[in-house]
Motif scaffolding. Structure first.
Motif, mmCIF file in Angstrom:
data_model
loop_
_atom_site.group_PDB
_atom_site.id
_atom_site.type_symbol
_atom_site.label_atom_id
_atom_site.label_comp_id
_atom_site.label_asym_id
_atom_site.label_seq_id
_atom_site.Cartn_x
_atom_site.Cartn_y
_atom_site.Cartn_z
ATOM 1 N N ASP A 65 -16.084 -29.665 1.993
ATOM 2 C CA ASP A 65 -15.429 -29.210 3.421
ATOM 3 C C ASP A 65 -14.667 -28.028 2.682
ATOM 4 O O ASP A 65 -14.471 -27.840 2.202
ATOM 5 N N GLY A 66 -14.949 -27.136 3.169
ATOM 6 C CA GLY A 66 -14.248 -25.714 2.729
ATOM 7 C C GLY A 66 -14.934 -25.036 1.469
ATOM 8 O O GLY A 66 -14.528 -24.021 1.477
ATOM 9 N N GLN A 72 -17.168 -23.073 7.776
ATOM 10 C CA GLN A 72 -15.909 -22.984 7.412
ATOM 11 C C GLN A 72 -15.446 -22.814 9.867
ATOM 12 O O GLN A 72 -14.923 -23.329 10.321
ATOM 13 N N PRO A 117 -13.198 -32.391 -0.196
ATOM 14 C CA PRO A 117 -12.971 -31.004 0.173
ATOM 15 C C PRO A 117 -12.235 -30.329 -0.888
ATOM 16 O O PRO A 117 -11.751 -30.850 -2.058
ATOM 17 N N THR A 118 -12.779 -29.142 -0.858
ATOM 18 C CA THR A 118 -12.058 -27.773 -1.848
ATOM 19 C C THR A 118 -10.888 -26.378 -0.894
ATOM 20 O O THR A 118 -11.533 -26.647 0.029
ATOM 21 N N ASP A 119 -10.292 -26.244 -2.161
ATOM 22 C CA ASP A 119 -9.275 -25.572 -1.080
ATOM 23 C C ASP A 119 -9.015 -23.650 -1.325
ATOM 24 O O ASP A 119 -8.558 -23.037 -1.040
ATOM 25 N N ARG A 120 -10.428 -24.169 -1.809
ATOM 26 C CA ARG A 120 -11.519 -22.432 -2.138
ATOM 27 C C ARG A 120 -12.706 -22.237 -1.309
ATOM 28 O O ARG A 120 -13.557 -23.036 -1.687
ATOM 29 N N HIS A 232 -7.697 -18.731 2.191
ATOM 30 C CA HIS A 232 -8.440 -19.755 2.357
ATOM 31 C C HIS A 232 -7.018 -20.426 3.631
ATOM 32 O O HIS A 232 -6.341 -20.966 2.392
ATOM 33 N N PRO A 233 -8.192 -21.220 4.247
ATOM 34 C CA PRO A 233 -7.256 -21.830 5.388
ATOM 35 C C PRO A 233 -6.358 -23.462 4.974
ATOM 36 O O PRO A 233 -5.281 -23.610 4.871
ATOM 37 N N SER A 234 -7.200 -23.909 3.556
ATOM 38 C CA SER A 234 -6.490 -25.232 2.994
ATOM 39 C C SER A 234 -5.891 -24.963 1.635
ATOM 40 O O SER A 234 -5.140 -25.588 1.182
ATOM 41 N N ALA A 235 -5.815 -23.716 1.367
ATOM 42 C CA ALA A 235 -5.648 -23.380 0.349
ATOM 43 C C ALA A 235 -4.085 -23.375 -0.236
ATOM 44 O O ALA A 235 -2.747 -23.164 0.907
#
Length: 302
Positions: A65-66, A72, A117-120, A232-235
């Motif tokens: 994810d991500g 995404q 998930p990943t943040d990038r 990134h939205p999760s960064a």
């Protein structure tokens, strides 16, 4: 190398990445053709599965994810035919598909790739420049700026707002949604500090989309090309460097003499065994027996 060639396209795996080349036949979705060749690094993969059926089957690559800006930004809205990470497999090629699955699974295990998930972003996104048309306007993106032009029959609110231009620094996010039922879809750009958006047919920052016609897939590619260049939205909020441009974290090295040293040796041994099988020095039976012995050591040493 494990390689599968079918009418739908070609997937080849060389140990550290899966190269996906879409087919050029008439039945291949235009989005996949427009996206073109994709190289998915091992670090972006969560799993690969083959789903058999009466007249063939399907390969499904699940990404972390991500990891991919296209997945995404579309949020699961791509139909199966447009999804570049699915491949229809002829029944006669099922054994090759299963071999490819085994090769990817082994590599994921050897490299201990997490499936979370990943943040990038780990994929670069579609190539630019890109231009895409919706119901009431046309969007273009050159890698630095987004431009919107309206069609002659656009709603009054949009025509009064005039053409729109955005630098990447002016944008908070880009959104893409396929139409559902009687509700229109949209390609929306969210300027920083802008008020809450209205319906896409009245929002001067949105292009309206109807259905998922093959040509509308280009709007999804344009949205992904913009998204990969935004944070990134999760960064992490306090990151000094845009996470999508930061180097991938490397696995932490185990201190000398720790159990990690033994595991590293076992992983190297598994790679050696794989090479011996590929070179024909080990039979499949010999390889499987040797691999099982190595994996038992994982269990006893872990």
């Amino acid at each position: 190398m494990a390689e599968l060639m079918v009418r739908d396209g070609t997937w080849s795996f060389e140990g550290d990445a899966l190269r996906i080349v879409p087919g050029r036949e008439r039945g291949v979705h235009r989005l996949r053709k427009d996206l073109g060749e994709v190289t998915v690094p091992l670090a972006a993969m969560a799993s690969l599965a083959y789903e058999p059926a009466r007249k063939g089957g399907r390969l499904r690559l699940r990404l972390r994810d991500g990891a991919d800006p296209l997945l995404q930004v579309t949020g699961g809205g791509l139909p199966d035919g447009a999804n570049p990470y699915q491949l229809t497999v002829d029944a006669a090629r099922a054994d090759v598909a299963e071999y490819l699955v085994d090769a990817v699974r082994q590599a994921l295990m050897l490299e201990q790739i997490p499936d979370g998930p990943t943040d990038r972003y780990l994929l670069p996104g579609p190539s630019v420049p890109l231009s895409a048309a919706g119901v009431d306007g046309i969007a273009s993106f050159d890698g630095e700026r987004v431009h919107l032009e309206w069609c002659w029959d656009t709603r009054e609110a949009k025509r009064q707002a005039g053409p729109r231009d955005y630098a990447l620094a002016d944008l908070e996010a880009v959104e893409w949604r396929a139409a559902m039922g009687l509700e229109s879809g949209y390609l929306r750009f969210r300027p920083r500090g802008a008020a809450a958006p209205g319906k896409p047919e009245h929002d001067p920052n949105s292009i309206e989309l109807w259905g998922f016609k093959k040509e509308i897939g280009t709007t999804a590619l344009l949205a992904a090309a913009v998204a990969v260049r935004l944070p990134h939205p999760s960064a992490p909020a306090a990151a000094g460097t845009p996470p999508s441009l930061a180097p991938a974290p490397s696995p932490a090295a185990a201190p000398p003499g720790s159990p990690g040293d033994d595991h590293d040796a076992l992983l190297r041994r598994l790679r050696e065994l794989g090479g011996l099988r590929r070179d024909g020095i080990l039979t499949d039976e010999e390889f499987n027996a040797a691999k099982a012995a190595v994996l038992r050591r994982f269990d006893t040493d872990g």
